[in-house]
Design a protein around this motif. Sequence first.
Motif, short mmCIF file in Angstrom:
data_model
loop_
_atom_site.label_atom_id
_atom_site.label_comp_id
_atom_site.label_asym_id
_atom_site.label_seq_id
_atom_site.Cartn_x
_atom_site.Cartn_y
_atom_site.Cartn_z
N GLU A 28 0.77 -1.13 -0.11
CA GLU A 28 -0.05 -0.05 0.25
C GLU A 28 0.74 1.15 -0.09
O GLU A 28 1.72 1.34 0.79
N ILE A 29 0.63 2.17 -0.89
CA ILE A 29 1.35 3.33 -1.08
C ILE A 29 0.39 4.44 -1.00
O ILE A 29 -0.79 4.25 -1.42
N ILE A 30 0.74 5.46 -0.41
CA ILE A 30 -0.16 6.74 -0.43
C ILE A 30 0.34 8.19 -1.17
O ILE A 30 1.67 8.18 -1.11
N GLY A 31 -0.43 8.59 -2.12
CA GLY A 31 0.00 9.90 -2.57
C GLY A 31 -0.80 11.03 -2.36
O GLY A 31 -1.94 10.69 -1.84
N ILE A 32 -0.38 12.24 -2.86
CA ILE A 32 -1.15 13.50 -2.42
C ILE A 32 -1.78 13.97 -4.06
O ILE A 32 -1.27 14.05 -4.90
N MET A 33 -2.99 14.50 -3.82
CA MET A 33 -3.43 14.91 -5.04
C MET A 33 -2.85 16.15 -5.63
O MET A 33 -2.55 16.94 -4.87
N GLY A 34 -2.59 16.08 -6.97
CA GLY A 34 -1.85 17.15 -7.58
C GLY A 34 -0.14 17.15 -7.69
O GLY A 34 0.08 17.80 -8.40
N HIS B 42 8.75 -11.59 -13.53
CA HIS B 42 8.72 -11.13 -12.19
C HIS B 42 7.39 -10.13 -12.27
O HIS B 42 6.98 -9.61 -13.20
N SER B 43 6.70 -10.08 -11.05
CA SER B 43 5.64 -9.06 -10.65
C SER B 43 5.87 -8.21 -9.68
O SER B 43 6.16 -8.73 -8.45
N LEU B 44 5.26 -7.07 -9.37
CA LEU B 44 5.17 -6.36 -8.17
C LEU B 44 3.75 -5.69 -8.14
O LEU B 44 3.30 -5.10 -9.30
N ASN B 45 3.01 -5.63 -7.08
CA ASN B 45 1.76 -5.06 -7.02
C ASN B 45 1.74 -4.03 -5.85
O ASN B 45 2.35 -4.17 -4.93
N PHE B 46 0.99 -2.99 -6.26
CA PHE B 46 0.87 -1.96 -5.40
C PHE B 46 -0.50 -1.41 -5.29
O PHE B 46 -1.20 -1.25 -6.30
N GLU B 47 -1.11 -1.04 -4.06
CA GLU B 47 -2.29 -0.44 -3.64
C GLU B 47 -2.27 1.04 -3.69
O GLU B 47 -1.62 1.44 -2.47
N LEU B 48 -2.62 1.90 -4.51
CA LEU B 48 -2.42 3.25 -4.46
C LEU B 48 -3.67 3.96 -3.68
O LEU B 48 -4.76 3.84 -4.21
N VAL B 49 -3.38 4.64 -2.63
CA VAL B 49 -4.15 5.70 -2.03
C VAL B 49 -4.04 7.08 -2.27
O VAL B 49 -2.77 7.43 -2.20
N VAL B 50 -4.93 7.99 -2.65
CA VAL B 50 -4.63 9.27 -2.98
C VAL B 50 -5.36 10.11 -1.94
O VAL B 50 -6.54 10.16 -1.82
N LEU B 51 -4.77 10.91 -1.06
CA LEU B 51 -5.34 11.92 -0.16
C LEU B 51 -5.43 13.09 -0.82
O LEU B 51 -4.87 13.64 -1.86
N ASP B 52 -6.18 14.01 0.05
CA ASP B 52 -6.38 15.47 -0.43
C ASP B 52 -5.12 16.19 -0.43
O ASP B 52 -3.93 15.70 0.16
N SER B 53 -5.13 17.42 -0.99
CA SER B 53 -3.90 18.25 -1.35
C SER B 53 -3.16 18.49 0.24
O SER B 53 -4.21 18.73 1.18
N LEU B 54 -2.09 18.75 0.27
CA LEU B 54 -1.33 19.01 1.66
C LEU B 54 -1.59 20.38 1.86
O LEU B 54 -1.48 21.51 0.99
N PRO B 55 -2.01 20.81 2.94
CA PRO B 55 -2.38 22.22 3.34
C PRO B 55 -1.23 22.97 3.55
O PRO B 55 -0.15 22.55 3.86
N LYS B 56 -1.32 24.29 3.48
CA LYS B 56 -0.11 25.29 4.17
C LYS B 56 -0.09 25.14 5.57
O LYS B 56 -1.10 25.45 6.46
N PRO B 57 1.21 24.95 6.11
CA PRO B 57 1.38 24.90 7.60
C PRO B 57 1.07 26.33 8.19
O PRO B 57 1.39 27.33 7.59
N ILE C 115 8.61 23.58 7.15
CA ILE C 115 8.60 22.70 6.01
C ILE C 115 7.77 21.61 6.40
O ILE C 115 8.18 20.84 7.55
N ILE C 116 6.42 21.06 5.90
CA ILE C 116 6.05 19.80 6.19
C ILE C 116 6.08 18.94 4.89
O ILE C 116 6.08 19.55 3.61
N LYS C 117 6.12 17.62 4.95
CA LYS C 117 6.17 16.75 3.93
C LYS C 117 5.41 15.71 4.27
O LYS C 117 5.52 15.03 5.40
N TYR C 118 4.93 15.16 3.07
CA TYR C 118 4.04 13.87 3.15
C TYR C 118 4.34 13.20 1.67
O TYR C 118 4.10 14.05 0.64
N SER C 119 4.60 11.98 1.60
CA SER C 119 4.87 11.20 0.35
C SER C 119 5.92 11.91 -0.38
O SER C 119 7.04 11.91 0.31
N GLN C 120 5.77 12.48 -1.40
CA GLN C 120 6.85 13.25 -2.35
C GLN C 120 6.58 14.85 -2.40
O GLN C 120 6.90 15.32 -3.62
#
Length: 317
Positions: free
Chosen positions: A21-27, A103-118, A175-180
């Motif tokens: 399971e991997i998580i990305g940020i919208m945008g 060979h094979s690799l499988n990922f479950e992608l979850v997309v969260l809302d955009s990162l807010p400004k701190p 600076i806040i960071k999540y995912s990339q």
Amino acid sequence: MWLLTSLLCLSLLLAHGYQKEIIGIMGENFTFPVQIDQKIMEIVWKKNKHKVAEWEYENKPTYYGRLGSRSVLMKNGSLTIVNLEKDDIGTYELVYWNSVEEHSLNFELVVLDSLPKPEINCSTSDDELVLNCTANFQASLNYTWELSNNPHRYRNQELSVPLKNVDITSNATCIIKYSQTERSSEISLIQCLPEEKGVKHGNSLIFLLIVSTIIILIVVILGFLWRKGIIKPGRRTAQNNSPVNGSGKHEQLNPCNSQQQSNSERDRALDGNEEGLKDKLIVENGVNQEEVPQDAEGENGGHPDNSSSCTKGDLKA
């Protein structure tokens, strides 16, 4: 029995590939974390069993569907989705072949809302300046502090700085960071100081800036006048020695004139006294008026002629 069950599960994982399971940020531009150390001959990426991108050795990648138009496939097997969207949520499968097997690799992608400004809050207590950074997000964030006058990075949600070390001209950045994805906010430290301390430091800074500006302007003006020849180093003006209506020059060329003039006035005063003396002698003694001038003239003849008293030494002086 337990060993047999473990081996069966492991064989199933190897057969169907590992799912993570991997998580990305919208945008954001999201890249699947793929690391393959083997030489790859063929690559296929699928989302929910549908092809997204495909690559064969020494050929260019081929993309499929709407997601394929926002994807970039690299030869090392990684896939990047540009401008991640909520619709990109799903199960992704990477199938690749080396020169021997598949060979094979499988990922479950979850997309969260955009990162807010701190948001940054600051306060002072116990001779310390305390900075706190917060952000409303549905997952844990990584916090980092940076000071404009300090190259060090502080990896914490809260930062404390001794008041004696606070530079009011510097800024603090959270600076806040999540995912990339990263987002940041900045604050000037002078805003966080007590009003009296902030005003005192601010006035001192303004005074220093004004004084520095004035000094720079004076130096620039003097340099300009010197280049134009208006000001020359080592030149002096002697107003006291400069001639006014020719009088100064006359005094320098004839230093004995003032002495001669003084001597003439003294002679005239003596002559006046002698005339008075002659009148007195005529009245008292009944002496012939003509004899008195002869005596007076004789007496006067004894006086030195001061008009010619200017010597060569005086002229040289």
